[in-house]
Scaffold this motif. Sequence first.
Motif, PDB file in Angstrom:
ATOM      1  N   ARG A   1      14.925  -1.704 -18.666  1.00  0.00           N
ATOM      2  CA  ARG A   1      15.116  -1.090 -19.994  1.00  0.00           C
ATOM      3  C   ARG A   1      16.044   0.106 -19.923  1.00  0.00           C
ATOM      4  NH1 ARG A   1       9.089  -1.021 -22.836  1.00  0.00           N
ATOM      5  NH2 ARG A   1       8.891  -3.291 -23.100  1.00  0.00           N
ATOM      6  N   LEU A   2      15.856   0.924 -18.878  1.00  0.00           N
ATOM      7  CA  LEU A   2      16.681   2.125 -18.727  1.00  0.00           C
ATOM      8  C   LEU A   2      17.924   1.874 -17.897  1.00  0.00           C
ATOM      9  CD1 LEU A   2      13.855   4.764 -18.090  1.00  0.00           C
ATOM     10  CD2 LEU A   2      14.895   4.077 -20.270  1.00  0.00           C
ATOM     11  N   GLY A   3      17.947   0.781 -17.147  1.00  0.00           N
ATOM     12  CA  GLY A   3      19.100   0.468 -16.318  1.00  0.00           C
ATOM     13  C   GLY A   3      19.259   1.385 -15.125  1.00  0.00           C
ATOM     14  N   LYS A   4      18.158   1.809 -14.519  1.00  0.00           N
ATOM     15  CA  LYS A   4      18.254   2.691 -13.353  1.00  0.00           C
ATOM     16  C   LYS A   4      17.048   2.469 -12.440  1.00  0.00           C
ATOM     17  CE  LYS A   4      15.873   6.634 -15.476  1.00  0.00           C
ATOM     18  NZ  LYS A   4      15.976   8.080 -15.827  1.00  0.00           N
ATOM     19  N   MET A   5      17.173   2.987 -11.193  1.00  0.00           N
ATOM     20  CA  MET A   5      16.115   2.832 -10.208  1.00  0.00           C
ATOM     21  C   MET A   5      15.015   3.858 -10.453  1.00  0.00           C
ATOM     22  SD  MET A   5      16.160   3.324  -6.062  1.00  0.00           S
ATOM     23  CE  MET A   5      15.947   5.100  -6.234  1.00  0.00           C
ATOM     24  N   GLN A   6      13.766   3.435 -10.229  1.00  0.00           N
ATOM     25  CA  GLN A   6      12.621   4.325 -10.293  1.00  0.00           C
ATOM     26  C   GLN A   6      11.703   4.021  -9.116  1.00  0.00           C
ATOM     27  OE1 GLN A   6      10.995   3.837 -14.304  1.00  0.00           O
ATOM     28  NE2 GLN A   6      12.130   5.638 -14.981  1.00  0.00           N
ATOM     29  N   LEU A   7      10.721   4.888  -8.896  1.00  0.00           N
ATOM     30  CA  LEU A   7       9.815   4.759  -7.765  1.00  0.00           C
ATOM     31  C   LEU A   7       8.378   4.643  -8.257  1.00  0.00           C
ATOM     32  CD1 LEU A   7      11.257   7.444  -5.305  1.00  0.00           C
ATOM     33  CD2 LEU A   7      11.675   4.974  -5.292  1.00  0.00           C
ATOM     34  N   ALA A   8       7.655   3.684  -7.699  1.00  0.00           N
ATOM     35  CA  ALA A   8       6.207   3.598  -7.897  1.00  0.00           C
ATOM     36  C   ALA A   8       5.551   4.189  -6.653  1.00  0.00           C
ATOM     37  CB  ALA A   8       5.784   2.148  -8.102  1.00  0.00           C
ATOM     38  N   GLN A   9       4.698   5.210  -6.832  1.00  0.00           N
ATOM     39  CA  GLN A   9       4.186   5.960  -5.689  1.00  0.00           C
ATOM     40  C   GLN A   9       2.676   6.152  -5.771  1.00  0.00           C
ATOM     41  OE1 GLN A   9       6.683   9.492  -6.274  1.00  0.00           O
ATOM     42  NE2 GLN A   9       7.814   8.969  -4.419  1.00  0.00           N
TER      43      GLN A   9
ATOM     44  N   PHE B   1       3.056  -0.286   5.408  1.00  0.00           N
ATOM     45  CA  PHE B   1       2.634   1.109   5.383  1.00  0.00           C
ATOM     46  C   PHE B   1       2.169   1.549   6.767  1.00  0.00           C
ATOM     47  CE2 PHE B   1       1.234   0.082   0.804  1.00  0.00           C
ATOM     48  CZ  PHE B   1       2.552   0.211   0.374  1.00  0.00           C
ATOM     49  N   PHE B   2       2.361   2.840   7.059  1.00  0.00           N
ATOM     50  CA  PHE B   2       1.819   3.513   8.244  1.00  0.00           C
ATOM     51  C   PHE B   2       2.368   2.929   9.548  1.00  0.00           C
ATOM     52  CE2 PHE B   2      -1.987   3.193   5.265  1.00  0.00           C
ATOM     53  CZ  PHE B   2      -1.550   4.259   4.494  1.00  0.00           C
ATOM     54  N   ASP B   3       3.584   2.367   9.508  1.00  0.00           N
ATOM     55  CA  ASP B   3       4.151   1.817  10.732  1.00  0.00           C
ATOM     56  C   ASP B   3       4.490   2.920  11.735  1.00  0.00           C
ATOM     57  OD1 ASP B   3       3.913  -0.681   9.677  1.00  0.00           O
ATOM     58  OD2 ASP B   3       5.991  -0.826   9.008  1.00  0.00           O
ATOM     59  N   ASP B   4       4.737   4.138  11.264  1.00  0.00           N
ATOM     60  CA  ASP B   4       5.163   5.225  12.145  1.00  0.00           C
ATOM     61  C   ASP B   4       4.008   6.097  12.609  1.00  0.00           C
ATOM     62  OD1 ASP B   4       7.758   4.332  11.760  1.00  0.00           O
ATOM     63  OD2 ASP B   4       8.092   5.653  10.047  1.00  0.00           O
ATOM     64  N   LEU B   5       2.786   5.816  12.193  1.00  0.00           N
ATOM     65  CA  LEU B   5       1.643   6.623  12.607  1.00  0.00           C
ATOM     66  C   LEU B   5       1.101   6.102  13.935  1.00  0.00           C
ATOM     67  CD1 LEU B   5      -0.354   7.235   9.297  1.00  0.00           C
ATOM     68  CD2 LEU B   5       1.163   8.803  10.502  1.00  0.00           C
ATOM     69  N   GLU B   6       1.167   6.955  14.978  1.00  0.00           N
ATOM     70  CA  GLU B   6       0.700   6.537  16.296  1.00  0.00           C
ATOM     71  C   GLU B   6      -0.800   6.740  16.474  1.00  0.00           C
ATOM     72  OE1 GLU B   6       2.974   8.630  19.158  1.00  0.00           O
ATOM     73  OE2 GLU B   6       4.879   7.625  18.649  1.00  0.00           O
ATOM     74  N   GLN B   7      -1.405   7.595  15.661  1.00  0.00           N
ATOM     75  CA  GLN B   7      -2.831   7.885  15.853  1.00  0.00           C
ATOM     76  C   GLN B   7      -3.739   6.906  15.127  1.00  0.00           C
ATOM     77  OE1 GLN B   7      -0.586   9.726  14.287  1.00  0.00           O
ATOM     78  NE2 GLN B   7      -1.472  11.118  12.768  1.00  0.00           N
ATOM     79  N   VAL B   8      -3.177   5.857  14.520  1.00  0.00           N
ATOM     80  CA  VAL B   8      -4.005   4.863  13.836  1.00  0.00           C
ATOM     81  C   VAL B   8      -3.508   3.463  14.182  1.00  0.00           C
ATOM     82  CG1 VAL B   8      -4.531   6.376  11.877  1.00  0.00           C
ATOM     83  CG2 VAL B   8      -2.573   4.836  11.751  1.00  0.00           C
TER      84      VAL B   8
ATOM     85  N   THR C   1       5.415   4.184  -1.272  1.00  0.00           N
ATOM     86  CA  THR C   1       6.499   4.216  -2.253  1.00  0.00           C
ATOM     87  C   THR C   1       7.148   2.843  -2.336  1.00  0.00           C
ATOM     88  OG1 THR C   1       6.943   6.551  -1.784  1.00  0.00           O
ATOM     89  CG2 THR C   1       8.671   5.306  -2.906  1.00  0.00           C
ATOM     90  N   VAL C   2       7.329   2.342  -3.554  1.00  0.00           N
ATOM     91  CA  VAL C   2       8.010   1.069  -3.796  1.00  0.00           C
ATOM     92  C   VAL C   2       9.120   1.312  -4.815  1.00  0.00           C
ATOM     93  CG1 VAL C   2       7.789  -1.276  -4.695  1.00  0.00           C
ATOM     94  CG2 VAL C   2       5.966  -0.321  -3.279  1.00  0.00           C
ATOM     95  N   PRO C   3      10.394   1.176  -4.428  1.00  0.00           N
ATOM     96  CA  PRO C   3      11.480   1.329  -5.407  1.00  0.00           C
ATOM     97  C   PRO C   3      11.593   0.082  -6.281  1.00  0.00           C
ATOM     98  CG  PRO C   3      12.366   0.835  -3.235  1.00  0.00           C
ATOM     99  CD  PRO C   3      10.887   0.975  -3.061  1.00  0.00           C
TER     100      PRO C   3
ATOM    101  N   LEU D   1      -0.034  -3.545  -6.414  1.00  0.00           N
ATOM    102  CA  LEU D   1       1.292  -3.389  -7.018  1.00  0.00           C
ATOM    103  C   LEU D   1       1.355  -4.289  -8.247  1.00  0.00           C
ATOM    104  CD1 LEU D   1       4.163  -2.177  -6.808  1.00  0.00           C
ATOM    105  CD2 LEU D   1       4.790  -4.187  -5.457  1.00  0.00           C
ATOM    106  N   THR D   2       1.548  -3.690  -9.414  1.00  0.00           N
ATOM    107  CA  THR D   2       1.543  -4.413 -10.678  1.00  0.00           C
ATOM    108  C   THR D   2       2.904  -4.247 -11.340  1.00  0.00           C
ATOM    109  OG1 THR D   2      -0.820  -3.923 -10.922  1.00  0.00           O
ATOM    110  CG2 THR D   2       0.336  -4.726 -12.864  1.00  0.00           C
ATOM    111  N   ALA D   3       3.473  -5.377 -11.804  1.00  0.00           N
ATOM    112  CA  ALA D   3       4.802  -5.349 -12.419  1.00  0.00           C
ATOM    113  C   ALA D   3       4.791  -6.177 -13.697  1.00  0.00           C
ATOM    114  CB  ALA D   3       5.863  -5.867 -11.454  1.00  0.00           C
ATOM    115  N   LEU D   4       5.588  -5.745 -14.654  1.00  0.00           N
ATOM    116  CA  LEU D   4       5.683  -6.399 -15.957  1.00  0.00           C
ATOM    117  C   LEU D   4       7.007  -7.148 -16.044  1.00  0.00           C
ATOM    118  CD1 LEU D   4       4.411  -6.728 -18.804  1.00  0.00           C
ATOM    119  CD2 LEU D   4       5.680  -4.702 -19.502  1.00  0.00           C
ATOM    120  N   GLY D   5       6.907  -8.478 -16.273  1.00  0.00           N
ATOM    121  CA  GLY D   5       8.118  -9.261 -16.485  1.00  0.00           C
ATOM    122  C   GLY D   5       8.691  -9.894 -15.236  1.00  0.00           C
TER     123      GLY D   5
END
Length: 573
Positions: free
Chosen positions: A368-376, A312-319, A361-363, A297-301
């Motif tokens: 700059r845009l003043g809104k939420m985005q998703l890193a996926q 991640f994968f907390d809901d997967l029962e087969q792993v 997914t990381v919200p 996960l890379t972030a600027l600023g």
Amino acid sequence: MKLIKFIATIGIALFSLAISAQSPEVIASVDKNPVIQGEPFILTITVDDDVSEATLNIHEQLQDFLVLSTSSSKRTSVINGVTTRSTSFMVHLQAPETVGTFRIPAIKIHDSASNAIELEVIDAQTAEATLEQRPAFIRTILDTEQVYVQQQFKLISRLYLSANLHSGNLTAPTTADADVVQFGADEESYEIINGKRYHVFQRTYLITPQRSGTVTIEGPVFNGQIARDAARSLFSAIANTQPVSAKAPPTQIEVLPRPSNWQGHWLPAELVTLTVEQVEPEAPISVGQPITLTYRLTALGVRPEQLPQFNFFDDLEQVSVYPEAPELGSTVRNGKVIAQRSQTLAVIPRTEGTLTLPGATVPWFNTRLGKMQLAQTDAITIDVGPGSMPLPNLAPNLQPSIDTAADSLPHELDVGVGAKGVSATPTSVLATWLMFLFGGLWVLTLIALVWLWRRTRQTPLSVTQEPNLLGGTSLQEIQQAAKANNAKSCEDALRQWGRNTLTLRMDDLLELADYFQYEPLTSQLEHLQQCRYGESAGPWLEGKALLRALTAALRQQPRSRATQQSLQPLYPQ
């Protein structure tokens, strides 16, 4: 006549004694006048005698001013056989916050007193026009006018000196409810202002506000000494210096709160990316074999500590999922701070078939845009084959097996050739060639199995690069049993290790889980007991996963020196 001469001599001697016994001269001066509200300045007191600092009593004599610090220096000179001594006191004071004229009273030392000083205190706006007349001043610049809470911004301070710097100290700006750190190295340059040449020192600070609203930033403060005369001479190394001080005026910035509808981890940044990397994606995967994934996960600023944790994968029962310790880091590129969080996961499939690992997914909030985005990231699909038992005793017996097979071939050939040298029939010749063929194929198959088994043993080392945490007699038994997926032997070795090394009673295997308090190890111990004693007990195929979890648990626990010295590699080469 003789009486007159005697009286004159006594008079001259008394006059000389009076001259020598007179009080020393005391002179007071300030490094700047006027001063800005709350600005530090230096009061210099010079005495033409050798006096101690205890005679000053500056706190009692300057009760209307805030005394920041006091220092002294002494000088002795001999000219034409005449010795003179002097003492200088440098008192760092802070100007009052009120605009007006204030009087620095005469400073008394013994029976002498200095001159009084009328000090004028002005506001920052008025002082801006007179800054360039000073030997030292500071100006600050903000790279933005408003930010969101926990969003980084820069404050650039420039110290202007009209003479060569001898020594000095620049303190960082201060503000309530915000983190302030220096960014990068100092920069030096020269600038001409109104025909006057200044030596400019630039320093940049990163400020992260922790609350919203109008935030006031108190400017950086400089205290130091500059050369009084810049002319070069034989004695330039001991040239006179002049104390100076400066403070930047306070600045304000508007900090916006996080949106009212925001949920989850708050991550304000200019840009955020999320990537995933799978080690050996083309290699076949079977049940119980770890799949190593590294998320970045890379972030600027932002600072690395602001990046969220991965779940991640907390809901997967087969792993089963076993994360390693995350790695945090930051770098600077094109004047921007880039923070990164790397997380390596070992994913152990429990069942065969097609396994789909959903995308992560990381919200984040785009400042700059003043809104939420998703890193996926995209989903990962893996074909999981049936589990295969390892061959722990195959490598040591490889050469004897080949020799035995080679010795067995002539005995079977004797059937066709005969002990009396009878010629072989076509049928016996064909049988001989078939025996050679099948025997060679059998040897090649055996060698291939050995190669695959060795590669399986070495894979965890090349993929995960585990530290040398496991060792000792009991721990070696745990490794051998776990690598062979021998549930009973592994449980016995764990109990023995817990009793001998950790001094636990080990009435229950889960005492290890209570000792380490590490969730992946707890899950593995529960799975081991389920395979051993559960109603739906089945084969135990997660020996390597148990070793990974135990290694990670040991890494997080403080270990004594004696324990560290006895530890051996988890995956010896």
